[in-house]
Design an enzyme around this catalytic site. Structure first.
Site, PDB file in Angstrom:
ATOM      1  N   LYS A 111      47.322  19.655 -66.607  1.00 35.32           N
ATOM      2  CA  LYS A 111      46.330  19.692 -65.535  1.00 35.32           C
ATOM      3  C   LYS A 111      45.121  20.526 -65.970  1.00 35.32           C
ATOM      4  O   LYS A 111      45.174  21.742 -66.021  1.00 35.32           O
ATOM      5  CB  LYS A 111      46.911  20.311 -64.254  1.00 35.32           C
ATOM      6  CG  LYS A 111      46.004  20.046 -63.070  1.00 35.32           C
ATOM      7  CD  LYS A 111      45.953  21.163 -62.051  1.00 35.32           C
ATOM      8  CE  LYS A 111      44.967  22.238 -62.301  1.00 35.32           C
ATOM      9  NZ  LYS A 111      43.549  21.879 -62.276  1.00 35.32           N
ATOM     10  N   GLU A 120      47.714  33.651 -69.918  1.00 40.12           N
ATOM     11  CA  GLU A 120      46.567  34.326 -70.540  1.00 40.12           C
ATOM     12  C   GLU A 120      45.506  34.446 -69.470  1.00 40.12           C
ATOM     13  O   GLU A 120      45.088  33.450 -68.892  1.00 40.12           O
ATOM     14  CB  GLU A 120      46.012  33.517 -71.722  1.00 40.12           C
ATOM     15  CG  GLU A 120      46.919  33.447 -72.927  1.00 40.12           C
ATOM     16  CD  GLU A 120      47.223  34.798 -73.549  1.00 40.12           C
ATOM     17  OE1 GLU A 120      46.506  35.784 -73.271  1.00 40.12           O
ATOM     18  OE2 GLU A 120      48.221  34.873 -74.279  1.00 40.12           O
ATOM     19  N   CYS A 135      37.282  34.907 -72.424  1.00 38.08           N
ATOM     20  CA  CYS A 135      38.138  36.018 -71.987  1.00 38.08           C
ATOM     21  C   CYS A 135      38.142  37.133 -73.017  1.00 38.08           C
ATOM     22  O   CYS A 135      38.518  38.267 -72.718  1.00 38.08           O
ATOM     23  CB  CYS A 135      39.546  35.547 -71.673  1.00 38.08           C
ATOM     24  SG  CYS A 135      40.196  34.448 -72.904  1.00 38.08           S
TER      25      CYS A 135
HETATM   26  P1  ADP Z   1      38.634  30.146 -62.346  1.00 41.28           P
HETATM   27  O1  ADP Z   1      38.413  30.993 -61.153  1.00 41.28           O
HETATM   28  O2  ADP Z   1      38.023  30.675 -63.572  1.00 41.28           O
HETATM   29  O3  ADP Z   1      38.394  28.680 -62.140  1.00 41.28           O
HETATM   30  P2  ADP Z   1      41.446  29.754 -61.923  1.00 41.28           P
HETATM   31  O4  ADP Z   1      42.560  30.689 -62.266  1.00 41.28           O
HETATM   32  O5  ADP Z   1      41.189  29.507 -60.486  1.00 41.28           O
HETATM   33  O6  ADP Z   1      40.199  30.290 -62.677  1.00 41.28           O
HETATM   34  O7  ADP Z   1      41.695  28.355 -62.618  1.00 41.28           O
HETATM   35  C1  ADP Z   1      42.408  28.168 -63.801  1.00 41.28           C
HETATM   36  C2  ADP Z   1      43.294  26.950 -63.639  1.00 41.28           C
HETATM   37  O8  ADP Z   1      44.261  27.235 -62.633  1.00 41.28           O
HETATM   38  C3  ADP Z   1      42.559  25.697 -63.176  1.00 41.28           C
HETATM   39  O9  ADP Z   1      43.089  24.565 -63.832  1.00 41.28           O
HETATM   40  C4  ADP Z   1      42.849  25.674 -61.707  1.00 41.28           C
HETATM   41  O10 ADP Z   1      42.763  24.386 -61.149  1.00 41.28           O
HETATM   42  C5  ADP Z   1      44.268  26.201 -61.679  1.00 41.28           C
HETATM   43  N1  ADP Z   1      44.691  26.716 -60.366  1.00 41.28           N
HETATM   44  C6  ADP Z   1      43.926  27.294 -59.422  1.00 41.28           C
HETATM   45  N2  ADP Z   1      44.665  27.639 -58.345  1.00 41.28           N
HETATM   46  C7  ADP Z   1      45.944  27.265 -58.607  1.00 41.28           C
HETATM   47  C8  ADP Z   1      47.184  27.349 -57.908  1.00 41.28           C
HETATM   48  N3  ADP Z   1      47.254  27.877 -56.685  1.00 41.28           N
HETATM   49  N4  ADP Z   1      48.292  26.878 -58.502  1.00 41.28           N
HETATM   50  C9  ADP Z   1      48.244  26.349 -59.740  1.00 41.28           C
HETATM   51  N5  ADP Z   1      47.103  26.233 -60.446  1.00 41.28           N
HETATM   52  C10 ADP Z   1      45.963  26.687 -59.912  1.00 41.28           C
END
Ligand code: ADP
Length: 478
Positions: A172, A247, A281
């Protein structure tokens, strides 16, 4: 515009919705339209991976090695075109984007060879007549949740070892960068991946990501992204005893000592803090500089900043492209304001730039005379914003460098072997850089951090096998 689809169980499938992939350097440029999966499709992808696992994990290393080699070669053959796509959807400069695509190709090639190196141990048993063997087996179905800042390299360094060691994948990508993920999937499919072994499910984290994290058929989750999301994923994964690797953020220090070569110090600081729009990062967001060189260093960084060209990533003269989106831009601008309110002295940039196209451009910000307790020195900004802290001497600089909840990368610029050696041993970080920028790593050695930056075993190089395999001990009575 044809809608680019998800890839589930060996088929390209429509989603339950679509998203538009927008060029952050020119919001009138639509890079493409992409299907978004829902929870049901994510579950179908997981089920397909689960069903494909027995055959794939037994397929043998020759088949897997050849497949990875073909994928790597196809990526390298399309470096220019994929680099342009990456630069258009993410905003890093074209040369950085092409470099990233090349890195993805090298990673697949590396694991094509690395899988042939898998070995175990045979040991005599403490019980007479028995023999104990220790071998590694594929973990199972791996869910991969990736961020937008390295849209092809980070997926590559998760997908390549996962497939190499016989796992099946549900991938994903981040919502902002489906283009590189889709192109990579096309290549993996063209290279001949068996149905179900690799699945692409584009869609929102809270729907598709959440489904992957909570499905009992997913044996391992490899995540790169923000601290908050990472914490929630870890809690959910541990709750159902799935293996997890995270990470996350950094607040990486670059220490500059009085005896540093000034040109090297400036190069490390400017490259580390601002290249890739500071969206790494491993970016050097804290510049910790000793008193004797402080003024000269700040002056030289300022001069260098004035020469940087901010603009469209596809223009070969551009050094720094746009911020990835409006939300990130607003966050960067907010942190510049917070730093000023807390007493930091903004001596360069920080403001949004209006260029010929409508994009999220920002002038890199340099904030001097900051102190360690300020939020700008504690929280990750993830943009082209660096703060400078004055240190009395090396010992003070080391203390400041370690005064953070993060521990990904730490750098030092010095000509002193004594200080460089001491810093390598005492910096509380997973990666230490001496006279090179904190960002920029090799692909055949481990990548990862300590403290709040990482959780679980390391990624990349031979260390990747820790996550993507599980150990079996067998006893045989002859
Ligand atoms: P950023 O704020 O830099 O976009 P995120 O941690 O929100 O960082 O996003 C990193 C990845 O985690 C993306 O692929 C995002 O879609 C996914 N993501 C965000 N929220 C969730 C969640 N609740 N569960 C699983 N994956 C998530």
């Amino acid at each position: 515009m044809t809608i680019k689809r998800n890839y589930i169980a060996g088929e390209w499938v429509e989603g339950s919705g679509t998203t538009r992939n927008i060029n952050p350097a020119d919001t009138s440029d639509i890079v493409g339209e992409y299907a978004t999966a829902d929870a049901e499709q994510a579950r179908a992808a997981i089920a397909a991976a689960y069903a494909a696992f027995p055959a794939w994990s037994q397929a043998g290393i020759q088949q897997r090695s050849e497949l990875l080699d073909r994928i790597g070669q196809k990526i390298l053959d399309r470096k220019q075109e994929l680099g342009e796509l990456l630069a258009r959807e993410e905003g890093k400069s074209l040369s950085e984007a092409i470099g990233e695509v090349g890195r993805a190709g090298q990673i697949f090639k590396y694991f094509s060879g690395e899988v042939l190196q898998l070995r175990g141990d045979i040991q005599p048993s403490v019980r007479p007549g028995l023999e104990a063997s220790v071998t590694r087996e594929a973990l199972g179905v791996i869910g991969m949740i990736t961020p937008w800042n390295f849209p092809i390299a980070i997926p590559a360094w998760k997908i390549a070892p996962a497939l190499a060691y016989g796992n099946c994948v549900v991938f994903k990508p981040a919502e902002l960068v489906p283009g590189s993920a889709h192109a990579l999937t096309e290549i993996i499919v063209e290279a001949g991946i068996p149905a179900g072994v690799f699945n692409l499910v584009m869609g929102p984290g809270r729907v598709v990501g959440d489904t992957i994290v909570n499905d009992k058929c997913v044996d391992g989750i490899s995540f790169t992204g923000s601290v908050n999301t990472g914490r929630n994923i870890a809690a959910a994964a541990v709750g159902r005893m799935a293996k997890v690797q995270l990470e996350m953020g950094g607040k990486n220090p670059l220490v500059v000592l009085d005896d540093a070569d000034l040109d090297t110090a400036v190069e490390c600081a400017v490259n580390g803090a601002y290249f890739s729009t500071g969206q790494r990062c491993t970016a050097s967001s804290r510049l910790i500089v000793t008193e004797g060189i402080y003024d000269r260093f700040v002056e030289a960084v300022l001069e260098r900043l004035k020469t940087l060209k901010i603009g469209n990533p596809l223009n070969p003269e551009t050094h720094i492209g746009p911020v990835v989106d409006e939300r990130q831009l607003q966050q960067n601008l907010k942190y510049v304001e917070i730093a000023k309110e807390e007493g930091g002295n903004l001596v360069f940039g920080g403001e949004q730039l209006q260029l010929e196209t409508d994009g999220f451009f920002q002038q890199p910000a340099l904030i001097i005379d900051t102190t360690p307790e300020m939020r700008i020195n504690r929280e990750e900004v993830f943009g082209p914003v660096a703060s400078v802290i004055k240190a009395r001497d090396y010992e003070h600089a080391l203390e400041l460098a370690n005064d953070t909840e993060f521990g990904l990368s730490a750098g030092i610029v010095t000509q002193s072997l004594k200080h460089a050696t001491h810093f390598k041993r005492h910096a509380q970080a997973g990666m230490v850089m001496v006279n090179v920028p904190t960002a920029g790593v090799d692909y055949h050695v481990p990548f990862g951090g300590r403290k709040g930056s990482s959780y679980g075993s390391r990624e990349q190089g031979s260390y990747a096998r820790e996550f993507y395999t599980t150990v079996k001990t067998a006893y045989t009575s002859a």
